[in-house]
Design a protein around this motif. Structure first.
Motif, short mmCIF file in Angstrom:
data_model
loop_
_atom_site.label_atom_id
_atom_site.label_comp_id
_atom_site.label_asym_id
_atom_site.label_seq_id
_atom_site.Cartn_x
_atom_site.Cartn_y
_atom_site.Cartn_z
N UNK A 30 34.72 10.81 26.60
CA UNK A 30 34.96 10.61 25.17
C UNK A 30 36.23 11.37 24.78
N UNK A 31 37.24 11.27 25.65
CA UNK A 31 38.51 11.95 25.37
C UNK A 31 39.46 10.99 24.69
N UNK A 32 40.74 11.10 25.07
CA UNK A 32 41.79 10.30 24.43
C UNK A 32 41.44 8.81 24.43
N UNK A 33 41.28 8.21 25.60
CA UNK A 33 40.96 6.78 25.67
C UNK A 33 39.49 6.52 25.36
N UNK A 34 38.59 7.37 25.86
CA UNK A 34 37.15 7.11 25.75
C UNK A 34 36.68 6.92 24.31
N UNK A 35 37.08 7.82 23.43
CA UNK A 35 36.59 7.71 22.05
C UNK A 35 37.11 6.43 21.40
N UNK A 36 38.37 6.08 21.73
CA UNK A 36 38.99 4.90 21.12
C UNK A 36 38.31 3.62 21.61
N UNK A 37 38.09 3.51 22.93
CA UNK A 37 37.45 2.31 23.47
C UNK A 37 36.02 2.18 22.92
N UNK A 38 35.28 3.29 22.94
CA UNK A 38 33.88 3.24 22.51
C UNK A 38 33.78 2.81 21.04
N UNK A 39 34.56 3.43 20.18
CA UNK A 39 34.46 3.12 18.74
C UNK A 39 34.99 1.72 18.44
N UNK A 40 36.09 1.35 19.06
CA UNK A 40 36.64 0.01 18.79
C UNK A 40 35.69 -1.08 19.26
N UNK A 41 35.15 -0.92 20.47
CA UNK A 41 34.21 -1.92 20.99
C UNK A 41 32.98 -2.01 20.09
N UNK A 42 32.46 -0.86 19.71
CA UNK A 42 31.28 -0.78 18.85
C UNK A 42 31.53 -1.55 17.55
N UNK A 86 37.00 9.07 32.24
CA UNK A 86 37.14 10.51 32.45
C UNK A 86 38.50 10.71 33.14
N UNK A 87 39.02 11.96 33.19
CA UNK A 87 40.34 12.17 33.82
C UNK A 87 40.36 11.63 35.25
N UNK A 88 41.52 11.15 35.67
CA UNK A 88 41.63 10.52 36.99
C UNK A 88 41.15 11.41 38.12
N UNK A 89 41.43 12.72 38.01
CA UNK A 89 41.05 13.64 39.08
C UNK A 89 39.53 13.85 39.13
N UNK A 90 38.84 13.56 38.03
CA UNK A 90 37.39 13.75 37.95
C UNK A 90 36.63 12.47 38.33
#
Ligand code: NAD
Ligand code: MG
Length: 350
Positions: A30-42, A86-90
């Motif tokens: 739920x970081x930079x991209x995560x929060x945006x994708x989740x809320x927009x899709x919702x 999540x971050x690419x390294x994670x």
């Protein structure tokens, strides 16, 4: 679709959102991209569940925005599309947790190709593997959507077992607002290699070094730190803004004829054939996976080189000079702060 370009570009009208109609999308992170994708899709009417660690500080804001939250494994279990943000390294570690829950016909969805392209994640053959990569930071993906605007993005299909991979990815792109602005088709290989090359040679590595060496050249020749900072760093934004709006032409048109003549005759003495050969070498290391191997090993060793270089960069004199000078131009900062407000709250939220 537009035929004037070498690649396909997709818009809202090309998308049938029913390809996601009966699906649940797990958004992991739920970081930079995560929060945006989740809320927009919702808000686009897609069934979303956010996957986060039990102790993640993002659980609260996600719930407060009306989203369902679970662990990554639980979210993946319930979902048909698992979006790994999540971050690419994670990602390889999080993938281990969700792999047992990837059922026949599910989709693994990425926003960057690194882990797939360099085999850090090896998905089973029974899932689709796709990418929708917005070409902007997450807070803009969110802000544009809220303003009924779009964010351009990239689409790629790595594995299509269902025959529906591309249509589903496009429905996802529509759900986050990307097809409002246009989605360009590419491959995992092309996205990953151009992204790494761009950030190393031009956007982050190249430009930071150009600024520092320019600054050092002036200061070493006896000019003031303030003048060197303004000429080599501060004015960069004005120049880049012109290029962003109207290409190199808008920049050359806007600067003086003296600047244009000097720039056109001296630019390729600075970024000369030697620099071009160095760029080709950087590209080779990206293409042959040498950079990826190095970065994976660096992370496994707890980032010794990264930590040292990150510190050295912070200690460069230009950072100190810049901090003092920017404080004198606080009005500029105040402007940017209000623009970046939502991004900052997000970043702090984690
Ligand atoms: P991010 O750094 O903002 O953080 C992602 C989130 O992952 C965190 O907020 C947290 O919720 C979770 N997280 C962090 N560490 C974790 C851990 N150890 N275990 C489990 N969860 C953890 O990530 P991002 O910048 O949104 O990047 C996500 C993906 O999007 C990456 O593949 C990235 O390459 C891609 N991408 C990012 C941008 C961008 O501008 N940020 C643009 C395009 C694509
Ligand atoms: Mg990038």
């Amino acid at each position: 679709m537009t035929e004037d370009f070498t690649t396909e570009i997709y818009y809202d009208g090309d998308v049938d959102e029913s390809h996601l109609a009966n699906s649940t999308v797990a958004v992991l992170g739920y970081g930079s991209q995560g929060h945006a994708h989740a809320l927009n899709l919702h808000e686009s009417g897609v069934d979303v569940i956010v996957g986060l660690r039990e102790d993640s500080s993002s659980r609260k804001p996600a719930r407060e925005e009306g989203l369902e939250v679970a662990t990554a494994a639980e979210a993946a279990k319930q979902a048909d599309v698992v979006s790994i943000l999540v971050p690419d390294t994670v990602q390889p570690a999080v993938y281990e947790e969700i792999e047992p829950h990837l059922e026949e016909g599910d989709t693994l969805q990425f926003a960057h190709g690194f882990n797939i392209h360099y085999n850090q994640i090896q998905p089973p053959e029974h899932v689709d593997v796709t990418m929708i990569a917005p070409k902007s930071p997450g807070h803009l993906v969110r802000r544009n959507y809220e303003r009924d605007e779009g964010t351009p993005g990239l689409l790629a299909v790595y594995q299509d077992t269902t025959g529906d991979a591309k249509d589903r990815a496009l429905a996802y792109a529509k759900g986050i607002g990307c097809t409002r602005a246009g989605v360009v088709e590419t491959t995992f290989k092309e996205e990953t290699e151009t992204d790494l090359f761009g950030e190393q040679a031009v956007l982050c590595g190249g430009i930071a070094q150009l600024i520092k060496v320019g600054y050092e050249t002036l200061v070493d020749a006896g000019y003031s730190e303030e003048m060197a900072y303004f000429e080599c760093m501060n004015e960069m934004k004005l120049i880049v803004d012109l290029m962003y709006e109207g290409g190199l032409g808008a920049m050359w048109d806007s600067v003086s004829d003296t600047a244009e003549y000097g720039g056109l005759t001296r630019g390729d003495e600075i970024i000369d054939d030697h620099a071009r050969e160095n760029m080709e070498e950087v590209l080779r290391q990206v293409q042959e996976g040498e950079f990826a191997t190095e970065w994976v090993a660096e992370n496994q060793a707890n980032r010794p080189v990264y930590t040292q270089l990150n510190q050295a960069e912070k200690n460069h004199e230009i950072e100190d000079v810049g901090e003092r000078l920017r404080a004198l131009f606080a009005w500029e900062e105040a402007n940017e702060e209000s623009e970046d407000e939502d991004e900052k709250t997000r970043v702090q939220a984690d």
